[in-house]
Design an enzyme around this catalytic site. Structure first.
Site, PDB file in Angstrom:
ATOM      1  N   ASP A 199      28.168 -18.217 -11.069  1.00 40.64           N
ATOM      2  CA  ASP A 199      27.647 -17.139 -11.054  1.00 40.64           C
ATOM      3  C   ASP A 199      25.968 -17.102 -11.311  1.00 40.64           C
ATOM      4  O   ASP A 199      25.692 -18.751 -11.371  1.00 40.64           O
ATOM      5  CB  ASP A 199      28.276 -16.743 -12.402  1.00 40.64           C
ATOM      6  CG  ASP A 199      29.785 -16.081 -12.536  1.00 40.64           C
ATOM      7  OD1 ASP A 199      30.267 -16.142 -11.117  1.00 40.64           O
ATOM      8  OD2 ASP A 199      30.049 -16.075 -13.687  1.00 40.64           O
ATOM      9  N   ASP A 201      23.885 -15.717 -13.348  1.00 37.48           N
ATOM     10  CA  ASP A 201      23.650 -15.898 -14.517  1.00 37.48           C
ATOM     11  C   ASP A 201      24.301 -16.771 -15.647  1.00 37.48           C
ATOM     12  O   ASP A 201      23.949 -16.955 -16.617  1.00 37.48           O
ATOM     13  CB  ASP A 201      24.295 -14.322 -15.280  1.00 37.48           C
ATOM     14  CG  ASP A 201      25.924 -14.082 -15.919  1.00 37.48           C
ATOM     15  OD1 ASP A 201      26.784 -15.630 -15.204  1.00 37.48           O
ATOM     16  OD2 ASP A 201      26.404 -13.143 -15.696  1.00 37.48           O
ATOM     17  N   TRP A 261      36.665  -5.390 -11.617  1.00 40.27           N
ATOM     18  CA  TRP A 261      36.138  -7.047 -12.962  1.00 40.27           C
ATOM     19  C   TRP A 261      37.487  -8.410 -13.109  1.00 40.27           C
ATOM     20  O   TRP A 261      38.305  -7.342 -13.285  1.00 40.27           O
ATOM     21  CB  TRP A 261      35.122  -6.880 -14.265  1.00 40.27           C
ATOM     22  CG  TRP A 261      34.683  -7.779 -14.532  1.00 40.27           C
ATOM     23  CD1 TRP A 261      33.670  -8.731 -14.708  1.00 40.27           C
ATOM     24  CD2 TRP A 261      35.532  -8.640 -15.944  1.00 40.27           C
ATOM     25  NE1 TRP A 261      33.578  -9.305 -15.818  1.00 40.27           N
ATOM     26  CE2 TRP A 261      34.883  -9.327 -16.804  1.00 40.27           C
ATOM     27  CE3 TRP A 261      37.471  -7.977 -16.420  1.00 40.27           C
ATOM     28  CZ2 TRP A 261      34.968 -10.632 -17.943  1.00 40.27           C
ATOM     29  CZ3 TRP A 261      37.605  -9.559 -17.186  1.00 40.27           C
ATOM     30  CH2 TRP A 261      36.836 -10.047 -17.898  1.00 40.27           C
ATOM     31  N   GLU A 264      40.138 -12.769 -10.340  1.00 41.02           N
ATOM     32  CA  GLU A 264      40.529 -13.648  -9.453  1.00 41.02           C
ATOM     33  C   GLU A 264      40.279 -14.739  -9.994  1.00 41.02           C
ATOM     34  O   GLU A 264      40.290 -16.452  -9.271  1.00 41.02           O
ATOM     35  CB  GLU A 264      38.844 -13.271  -8.537  1.00 41.02           C
ATOM     36  CG  GLU A 264      37.684 -13.658  -8.628  1.00 41.02           C
ATOM     37  CD  GLU A 264      37.039 -12.497  -9.869  1.00 41.02           C
ATOM     38  OE1 GLU A 264      37.919 -11.904 -10.378  1.00 41.02           O
ATOM     39  OE2 GLU A 264      36.304 -13.789 -10.969  1.00 41.02           O
ATOM     40  N   ASP A 265      39.624 -15.376 -10.343  1.00 39.76           N
ATOM     41  CA  ASP A 265      39.762 -16.579 -11.415  1.00 39.76           C
ATOM     42  C   ASP A 265      40.681 -17.245 -11.161  1.00 39.76           C
ATOM     43  O   ASP A 265      41.074 -18.562 -11.221  1.00 39.76           O
ATOM     44  CB  ASP A 265      38.179 -17.004 -12.341  1.00 39.76           C
ATOM     45  CG  ASP A 265      38.423 -16.172 -13.746  1.00 39.76           C
ATOM     46  OD1 ASP A 265      39.113 -14.826 -13.735  1.00 39.76           O
ATOM     47  OD2 ASP A 265      37.894 -15.994 -13.667  1.00 39.76           O
ATOM     48  N   MET A 291      24.963 -17.939 -21.274  1.00 39.61           N
ATOM     49  CA  MET A 291      24.897 -16.778 -20.033  1.00 39.61           C
ATOM     50  C   MET A 291      23.942 -16.242 -20.005  1.00 39.61           C
ATOM     51  O   MET A 291      23.350 -15.179 -21.258  1.00 39.61           O
ATOM     52  CB  MET A 291      26.208 -16.307 -19.797  1.00 39.61           C
ATOM     53  CG  MET A 291      26.375 -15.221 -18.628  1.00 39.61           C
ATOM     54  SD  MET A 291      28.094 -14.337 -18.901  1.00 39.61           S
ATOM     55  CE  MET A 291      29.377 -15.255 -18.817  1.00 39.61           C
ATOM     56  N   HIS A 294      24.017  -9.197 -19.868  1.00 39.34           N
ATOM     57  CA  HIS A 294      24.435  -8.248 -18.496  1.00 39.34           C
ATOM     58  C   HIS A 294      25.486  -7.204 -19.811  1.00 39.34           C
ATOM     59  O   HIS A 294      25.933  -8.194 -20.266  1.00 39.34           O
ATOM     60  CB  HIS A 294      24.610  -8.931 -17.938  1.00 39.34           C
ATOM     61  CG  HIS A 294      26.166  -9.414 -17.705  1.00 39.34           C
ATOM     62  ND1 HIS A 294      27.590  -8.761 -17.574  1.00 39.34           N
ATOM     63  CD2 HIS A 294      26.409 -10.596 -17.775  1.00 39.34           C
ATOM     64  CE1 HIS A 294      28.119  -9.672 -17.830  1.00 39.34           C
ATOM     65  NE2 HIS A 294      27.151 -10.722 -17.380  1.00 39.34           N
ATOM     66  N   ARG A 296      28.675  -4.996 -19.938  1.00 37.76           N
ATOM     67  CA  ARG A 296      29.787  -5.350 -19.339  1.00 37.76           C
ATOM     68  C   ARG A 296      31.109  -4.551 -18.817  1.00 37.76           C
ATOM     69  O   ARG A 296      29.689  -3.705 -19.066  1.00 37.76           O
ATOM     70  CB  ARG A 296      30.610  -5.842 -20.852  1.00 37.76           C
ATOM     71  CG  ARG A 296      30.383  -7.003 -21.596  1.00 37.76           C
ATOM     72  CD  ARG A 296      31.930  -7.130 -22.191  1.00 37.76           C
ATOM     73  NE  ARG A 296      32.003  -9.125 -22.365  1.00 37.76           N
ATOM     74  CZ  ARG A 296      31.999  -9.831 -21.550  1.00 37.76           C
ATOM     75  NH1 ARG A 296      32.572  -9.946 -19.708  1.00 37.76           N
ATOM     76  NH2 ARG A 296      32.134 -10.463 -21.332  1.00 37.76           N
TER      77      ARG A 296
HETATM   78  N1  UDH Z   1      27.860  -9.789  -9.879  1.00 35.70           N
HETATM   79  C1  UDH Z   1      26.623  -9.236  -9.655  1.00 35.70           C
HETATM   80  N2  UDH Z   1      26.376  -7.801 -10.053  1.00 35.70           N
HETATM   81  C2  UDH Z   1      27.469  -7.400 -10.201  1.00 35.70           C
HETATM   82  C3  UDH Z   1      29.036  -7.681 -11.151  1.00 35.70           C
HETATM   83  C4  UDH Z   1      28.971 -10.105 -10.631  1.00 35.70           C
HETATM   84  O1  UDH Z   1      26.102 -10.316  -8.885  1.00 35.70           O
HETATM   85  O2  UDH Z   1      27.249  -6.228 -10.536  1.00 35.70           O
HETATM   86  C5  UDH Z   1      28.414 -11.618  -9.900  1.00 35.70           C
HETATM   87  C6  UDH Z   1      26.992 -12.147 -10.586  1.00 35.70           C
HETATM   88  O3  UDH Z   1      27.203 -13.246 -10.040  1.00 35.70           O
HETATM   89  C7  UDH Z   1      27.878 -12.660 -11.916  1.00 35.70           C
HETATM   90  C8  UDH Z   1      28.970 -12.546 -11.276  1.00 35.70           C
HETATM   91  O4  UDH Z   1      29.649 -11.423 -10.209  1.00 35.70           O
HETATM   92  O5  UDH Z   1      27.602 -13.629 -12.751  1.00 35.70           O
HETATM   93  C9  UDH Z   1      30.703 -12.750 -12.735  1.00 35.70           C
HETATM   94  O6  UDH Z   1      30.481 -11.072 -13.203  1.00 35.70           O
HETATM   95  P1  UDH Z   1      29.495 -10.766 -14.363  1.00 35.70           P
HETATM   96  O7  UDH Z   1      29.241 -11.696 -15.046  1.00 35.70           O
HETATM   97  O8  UDH Z   1      29.679  -9.127 -15.007  1.00 35.70           O
HETATM   98  O9  UDH Z   1      31.315 -11.317 -15.130  1.00 35.70           O
HETATM   99  P2  UDH Z   1      31.229 -11.901 -17.251  1.00 35.70           P
HETATM  100  O10 UDH Z   1      30.526 -12.789 -17.449  1.00 35.70           O
HETATM  101  O11 UDH Z   1      33.013 -12.891 -16.750  1.00 35.70           O
HETATM  102  O12 UDH Z   1      31.531 -10.126 -17.896  1.00 35.70           O
HETATM  103  C10 UDH Z   1      33.107 -14.156 -16.666  1.00 35.70           C
HETATM  104  C11 UDH Z   1      34.122 -15.188 -16.938  1.00 35.70           C
HETATM  105  C12 UDH Z   1      34.925 -14.981 -17.954  1.00 35.70           C
HETATM  106  C13 UDH Z   1      36.217 -15.330 -18.340  1.00 35.70           C
HETATM  107  C14 UDH Z   1      37.154 -14.301 -16.660  1.00 35.70           C
HETATM  108  C15 UDH Z   1      38.399 -14.390 -17.655  1.00 35.70           C
HETATM  109  N3  UDH Z   1      39.381 -14.391 -15.726  1.00 35.70           N
HETATM  110 MN    MN Z   2      28.428 -12.943 -16.970  1.00 34.26          MN
END
Ligand code: UDH
Ligand code: MN
Length: 353
Positions: A199, A201, A261, A264-265, A291, A294, A296
């Site tokens: 990711d 972030d 969202w 997939e993982d 992290m 950003h 949610r």
């Molecule tokens: N990403 C983007 N743009 C977007 C959405 C996602 O670039 O509009 C990429 C980016 O690399 C990001 C990654 O996809 O870091 C993951 O998306 P996120 O940061 O929105 O995900 P989040 O931090 O989830 O909310 C992290 C995983 C939490 C546990 C998972 C449970 N299965």
């Molecule tokens: Mn994230």
């Protein structure tokens, strides 16, 4: 079939085979020659050297990732915690936002176009691709590049950073972009053998988190600050994870059907565990990440996709991957691959529409 024009011509000529350029071999060879002269000049300038190039230097500039494992230099040392370059816990600056121009001025001299790094004085054991799914997170990307290039270079790794950007504003598909990154990185550099899905972030906070593949898949980002500095759940495989090429092929890559969202993982976690592999991690006191903040994303109910996904492993993944590549740029700090995804087509292929 790759079109043999301009940069694409150079690229296909540089690839291991001239097959894509059938019928244009002469043009290819000429371009290869011109490209080699230009690249040599660029490389010389980047390395600040005025010494003439040896044949071996010349070949390594032309085929950097292909030949780097064969140089007559000692193997790169494994990280043992005593290396003076490595500090253990490290800071991450997430407050100041650099400009791309200043980052390039600072970092590009040690890199080859496309954000490739090859250690000069040792022979790395792996050729690593860091694959980053991306859309609309430009600030995160700049901070990520500022942190990750020095981090990876301190570990003496041979690597490239591949940013896979989803075009348009349809639902984001993180896992499909990972498959694209894997596929496109290998097309550019067939000898890559270790893939880190990361990711944009997430920033590692310890030099001892080794970004290099071993005998089992590794879930790297075990301890993330915003998740309370603990492993969220035992089978977590999201955030940043690492697989060899053989492991990716074995599980048919990621699923392509997770639009929006989450989930997939967990699907990938199941793929790996159901193929006699074990998810491994560094100790939680080492595997620390921050992290960047950003908005949610909305959560989705993934139960049905995840349960049915167990039957789809060998029909949904690398072998059913479909996308339109709209851009491939060798930028100074990364290779940019922009793709358009047709959600209706992907879901219809799997009988989900
Ligand atoms: N990403 C983007 N743009 C977007 C959405 C996602 O670039 O509009 C990429 C980016 O690399 C990001 C990654 O996809 O870091 C993951 O998306 P996120 O940061 O929105 O995900 P989040 O931090 O989830 O909310 C992290 C995983 C939490 C546990 C998972 C449970 N299965
Ligand atoms: Mn994230």
């Amino acid at each position: 079939m790759m079109k043999c024009r301009k940069l694409a011509l150079t690229r296909c000529c540089l690839s291991r085979t001239l097959t894509p350029c059938r019928g244009r071999q002469v043009l290819c060879l000429l371009t290869l020659l011109m490209a080699s002269v230009t690249l040599s000049a660029v490389a010389l300038r980047m390395r600040g050297s005025e010494a003439p190039l040896s044949l071996s230097d010349f070949l390594h500039i032309l085929f950097p990732l292909e030949l780097a494992g064969h140089r007559r230099v000692p193997p790169c040392a494994l990280l043992d915690g005593n290396d003076t370059e490595l500090k253990g816990p490290i800071d991450a600056d997430t407050d100041s936002i650099p400009s791309l121009a200043e980052l390039e001025e600072w970092l590009a001299p040690s890199l080859l176009p496309g954000g490739l790094f090859i250690p000069r004085n040792c022979r790395p054991s792996h050729k690593i691709a860091v694959i980053v799914p991306f859309r609309d997170r430009r600030v995160h990307l700049k901070i990520f590049l500022r942190h990750m290039h020095p981090f990876l270079q301190r570990q003496n790794l041979q690597y490239g950073i591949f940013i896979v950007e989803q075009a348009g504003d349809g639902p984001f598909n993180r896992a499909l972009l990972m498959n694209v990154g894997y596929r496109e990185a290998l097309l550019l550099h067939p000898s890559l053998d270790c893939f880190i899905f990361h990711d944009v972030d997430l920033l590692p906070l310890d030099d001892r988190i080794r970004y290099s593949c071993g005998g089992q898949p590794v879930h790297l980002s075990a301890n993330i600050d915003v998740h309370g500095n603990k492993l969220m759940y035992a089978n977590l495989f999201g955030g940043a994870s690492m697989l060899t090429k053989a492991m990716m092929e074995n599980v048919n890559g990621f699923s392509n059907v997770f639009f929006g969202w989450g989930g997939e993982d967990d699907d990938m976690s199941f793929r790996v565990r159901s193929h006699d592999m074990k998810i491994t991690r560094y100790n939680l006191d080492i595997a620390r990440y921050t992290m960047m903040r950003h908005v949610r994303e909305n959560k989705n109910d993934r139960q049905k996709l995840l349960i049915d996904g167990r039957k789809r492993i060998h029909s949904d993944g690398l072998n059913s991957l479909r996308y339109e590549r709209v851009r491939l740029d060798l930028r100074p700090l990364f290779t940019l691959i922009e793709v358009r995804i047709n959600q209706t087509q992907v879901l219809t292929d799997q009988g989900l529409l």
